[in-house]
Write a protein that holds these residues in place. Structure first.
Motif, mmCIF file in Angstrom:
data_model
loop_
_atom_site.group_PDB
_atom_site.id
_atom_site.type_symbol
_atom_site.label_atom_id
_atom_site.label_comp_id
_atom_site.label_asym_id
_atom_site.label_seq_id
_atom_site.Cartn_x
_atom_site.Cartn_y
_atom_site.Cartn_z
ATOM 1 N N VAL A 151 -3.499 -3.166 13.498
ATOM 2 C CA VAL A 151 -2.399 -2.754 12.631
ATOM 3 C C VAL A 151 -1.393 -1.936 13.440
ATOM 4 C CG1 VAL A 151 -1.780 -1.513 10.523
ATOM 5 C CG2 VAL A 151 -3.986 -2.678 10.664
ATOM 6 N N ASP A 152 -0.132 -2.261 13.272
ATOM 7 C CA ASP A 152 0.951 -1.573 13.962
ATOM 8 C C ASP A 152 0.985 -0.096 13.574
ATOM 9 O OD1 ASP A 152 3.457 -1.470 15.487
ATOM 10 O OD2 ASP A 152 4.392 -1.226 13.510
ATOM 11 N N GLN B 83 3.052 0.809 10.603
ATOM 12 C CA GLN B 83 2.426 0.465 9.327
ATOM 13 C C GLN B 83 1.417 1.534 8.910
ATOM 14 O OE1 GLN B 83 1.148 -3.516 10.584
ATOM 15 N NE2 GLN B 83 2.155 -4.292 8.728
ATOM 16 N N ILE B 84 0.668 2.036 9.876
ATOM 17 C CA ILE B 84 -0.308 3.092 9.584
ATOM 18 C C ILE B 84 0.427 4.349 9.118
ATOM 19 C CG2 ILE B 84 -2.015 4.658 10.610
ATOM 20 C CD1 ILE B 84 -2.869 2.310 12.424
ATOM 21 N N TYR C 246 1.736 3.810 5.614
ATOM 22 C CA TYR C 246 0.628 3.866 4.653
ATOM 23 C C TYR C 246 0.236 5.319 4.381
ATOM 24 C CZ TYR C 246 -4.110 3.597 2.842
ATOM 25 O OH TYR C 246 -5.240 3.766 2.075
#
Length: 142
Positions: free
Chosen positions: A52-53, A56-57, A60
């Motif tokens: 996961v990029d 993106q983390i 989130y």
């Protein structure tokens, strides 16, 4: 007399809302204090990071943190008390301790589920972790 700061770690639960309400009562009762809310997001191991990029983390964590902070912010707004919000990443005790130091916090108000005995020991309580790490008074609100 200088204003003190109160840090309330929150997760959006009824337990953390009770801690927020307690901190607001202290301020309404005349305690001159800045109010800070902190949500602690988990750190992800290398396995997730490989798939996961990072952006993106981070996104989130921000979304989940904002959700967890929402009820605390609403309670403070309803009471007319300004509050600063923060999102940290890592183990609860270490992150709370880091914010205590950075913000010059004089006390922590923390909601608990109230487990006692064997259940409290087996669950690895967030409250126990926070108490073990911070050097300021911690008020537990059940």
């Amino acid at each position: 007399m200088a204003k003190k700061a109160i840090l309330v770690p929150v997760d959006g639960s009824a337990n953390s809302d009770r801690a927020v309400a307690h901190a607001l009562e202290l301020i309404a009762g005349g305690l001159a204090a800045e109010l800070h809310f902190l949500n602690v997001q988990p750190s992800f191991g290398g396995a997730i990071s490989a798939f996961v990029d990072r952006a993106q983390i981070d996104s989130y964590r921000r979304e989940e943190g904002d959700k967890a902070l929402a009820s605390a912010v609403a309670l403070a707004q309803k009471a007319g008390v300004p509050a600063s919000v923060h999102i940290g990443v890592g183990r609860h005790g270490a992150v709370v301790d880091d914010f205590v130091r950075k913000l010059g916090v004089g006390s922590v108000v923390l909601g608990t589920r109230g487990h006692t005995g064997l259940a409290g020991v087996l669950m690895g309580s967030v409250a126990q972790d926070v108490i073990a790490h911070v050097s300021v008074p911690v008020t537990l609100v059940k």
